[in-house]
Design a protein around this motif. Sequence first.
Motif, mmCIF file in Angstrom:
data_model
loop_
_atom_site.group_PDB
_atom_site.id
_atom_site.type_symbol
_atom_site.label_atom_id
_atom_site.label_comp_id
_atom_site.label_asym_id
_atom_site.label_seq_id
_atom_site.Cartn_x
_atom_site.Cartn_y
_atom_site.Cartn_z
ATOM 1 N N GLY A 46 0.817 -1.199 0.000
ATOM 2 C CA GLY A 46 0.000 0.000 0.000
ATOM 3 C C GLY A 46 0.850 1.247 0.000
ATOM 4 N N PHE A 47 0.186 2.373 0.155
ATOM 5 C CA PHE A 47 0.899 3.637 0.278
ATOM 6 C C PHE A 47 0.273 4.465 1.374
ATOM 7 C CE2 PHE A 47 -2.468 4.661 -2.702
ATOM 8 C CZ PHE A 47 -2.870 5.912 -2.301
ATOM 9 N N ARG A 48 1.033 5.427 1.882
ATOM 10 C CA ARG A 48 0.593 6.293 2.967
ATOM 11 C C ARG A 48 0.879 7.750 2.621
ATOM 12 N NH1 ARG A 48 -1.193 2.173 3.999
ATOM 13 N NH2 ARG A 48 -1.129 0.952 5.886
ATOM 14 N N TYR A 49 -0.002 8.611 3.095
ATOM 15 C CA TYR A 49 0.185 10.057 2.999
ATOM 16 C C TYR A 49 0.077 10.626 4.406
ATOM 17 C CZ TYR A 49 -0.441 14.919 1.745
ATOM 18 O OH TYR A 49 -0.282 16.276 1.637
ATOM 19 N N ARG A 50 1.059 11.389 4.835
ATOM 20 C CA ARG A 50 1.089 11.974 6.177
ATOM 21 C C ARG A 50 0.122 13.157 6.196
ATOM 22 N NH1 ARG A 50 5.108 11.322 10.120
ATOM 23 N NH2 ARG A 50 4.533 9.221 9.561
ATOM 24 N N GLY A 60 -3.998 6.051 4.104
ATOM 25 C CA GLY A 60 -3.556 5.395 2.884
ATOM 26 C C GLY A 60 -4.499 4.311 2.420
ATOM 27 N N ILE A 61 -4.077 3.639 1.380
ATOM 28 C CA ILE A 61 -4.846 2.563 0.766
ATOM 29 C C ILE A 61 -3.959 1.330 0.682
ATOM 30 C CG2 ILE A 61 -5.998 1.830 -1.342
ATOM 31 C CD1 ILE A 61 -6.695 4.771 -1.830
ATOM 32 N N ASP A 62 -4.517 0.168 1.022
ATOM 33 C CA ASP A 62 -3.792 -1.100 0.978
ATOM 34 C C ASP A 62 -4.564 -2.121 0.154
ATOM 35 O OD1 ASP A 62 -1.927 -0.061 2.717
ATOM 36 O OD2 ASP A 62 -2.761 -1.041 4.483
ATOM 37 N N THR A 70 -8.716 -11.584 -1.807
ATOM 38 C CA THR A 70 -7.926 -10.364 -1.883
ATOM 39 C C THR A 70 -8.846 -9.226 -1.476
ATOM 40 O OG1 THR A 70 -6.591 -11.249 -3.675
ATOM 41 C CG2 THR A 70 -6.602 -8.864 -3.403
ATOM 42 N N ILE A 71 -8.335 -8.290 -0.673
ATOM 43 C CA ILE A 71 -9.176 -7.221 -0.145
ATOM 44 C C ILE A 71 -8.478 -5.879 -0.320
ATOM 45 C CG2 ILE A 71 -8.297 -7.437 2.198
ATOM 46 C CD1 ILE A 71 -11.174 -6.849 3.165
ATOM 47 N N PHE A 72 -9.271 -4.839 -0.518
ATOM 48 C CA PHE A 72 -8.819 -3.467 -0.651
ATOM 49 C C PHE A 72 -9.392 -2.699 0.545
ATOM 50 C CE2 PHE A 72 -10.426 0.696 -1.901
ATOM 51 C CZ PHE A 72 -9.273 1.323 -2.316
ATOM 52 N N TYR A 73 -8.571 -1.921 1.234
ATOM 53 C CA TYR A 73 -9.101 -1.172 2.368
ATOM 54 C C TYR A 73 -8.365 0.143 2.579
ATOM 55 C CZ TYR A 73 -5.392 -3.595 4.955
ATOM 56 O OH TYR A 73 -4.199 -4.103 5.367
ATOM 57 N N ILE A 74 -9.039 1.041 3.283
ATOM 58 C CA ILE A 74 -8.494 2.354 3.611
ATOM 59 C C ILE A 74 -7.936 2.284 5.023
ATOM 60 C CG2 ILE A 74 -9.068 4.775 3.991
ATOM 61 C CD1 ILE A 74 -11.284 4.377 1.873
ATOM 62 N N GLN A 75 -6.726 2.785 5.192
ATOM 63 C CA GLN A 75 -6.024 2.729 6.475
ATOM 64 C C GLN A 75 -5.898 4.134 7.042
ATOM 65 O OE1 GLN A 75 -4.860 -0.092 7.917
ATOM 66 N NE2 GLN A 75 -3.979 0.985 9.634
ATOM 67 N N PHE A 76 -6.163 4.300 8.329
ATOM 68 C CA PHE A 76 -5.977 5.571 9.015
ATOM 69 C C PHE A 76 -5.139 5.306 10.253
ATOM 70 C CE2 PHE A 76 -7.203 8.833 12.069
ATOM 71 C CZ PHE A 76 -6.963 9.967 11.316
ATOM 72 N N GLY A 77 -3.999 5.988 10.373
ATOM 73 C CA GLY A 77 -3.076 5.695 11.471
ATOM 74 C C GLY A 77 -2.296 4.434 11.149
ATOM 75 N N HIS A 78 -1.675 3.837 12.152
ATOM 76 C CA HIS A 78 -1.008 2.553 11.964
ATOM 77 C C HIS A 78 -0.922 1.811 13.280
ATOM 78 C CE1 HIS A 78 2.736 4.484 13.363
ATOM 79 N NE2 HIS A 78 2.457 5.435 12.517
#
Length: 85
Positions: A46-50, A60-62, A70-78
């Motif tokens: 995936g990728f991340r934007y600060r 970001g999106i993973d 296979t799954i697509f999801y939006i990530q906030f924080g870590h």
Amino acid sequence: MTAEFELRHQFTPRWASLVFGGHGETYVDDSRLYDAEDDIWTWGAGFRYRIARKMGIDAGIDVAKGPEDTIFYIQFGHAWMRAMD
């Protein structure tokens, strides 16, 4: 038993890419609730934007692959501590 890893490459102060993976295994001798499973491996990228530099918050999106889908999801924080940045 589980193990996870995440490798991140910071392109700019705000943009990063990452790869991640994990392994899980269950041990069941005699149980009515759980079946014994083989090893389970997962991986993704995936990728991340600060979005908040002072607070260290990323969005970001993973895309991740597990044993079934296979799954697509939006990530906030870590999941890791903020001090690790």
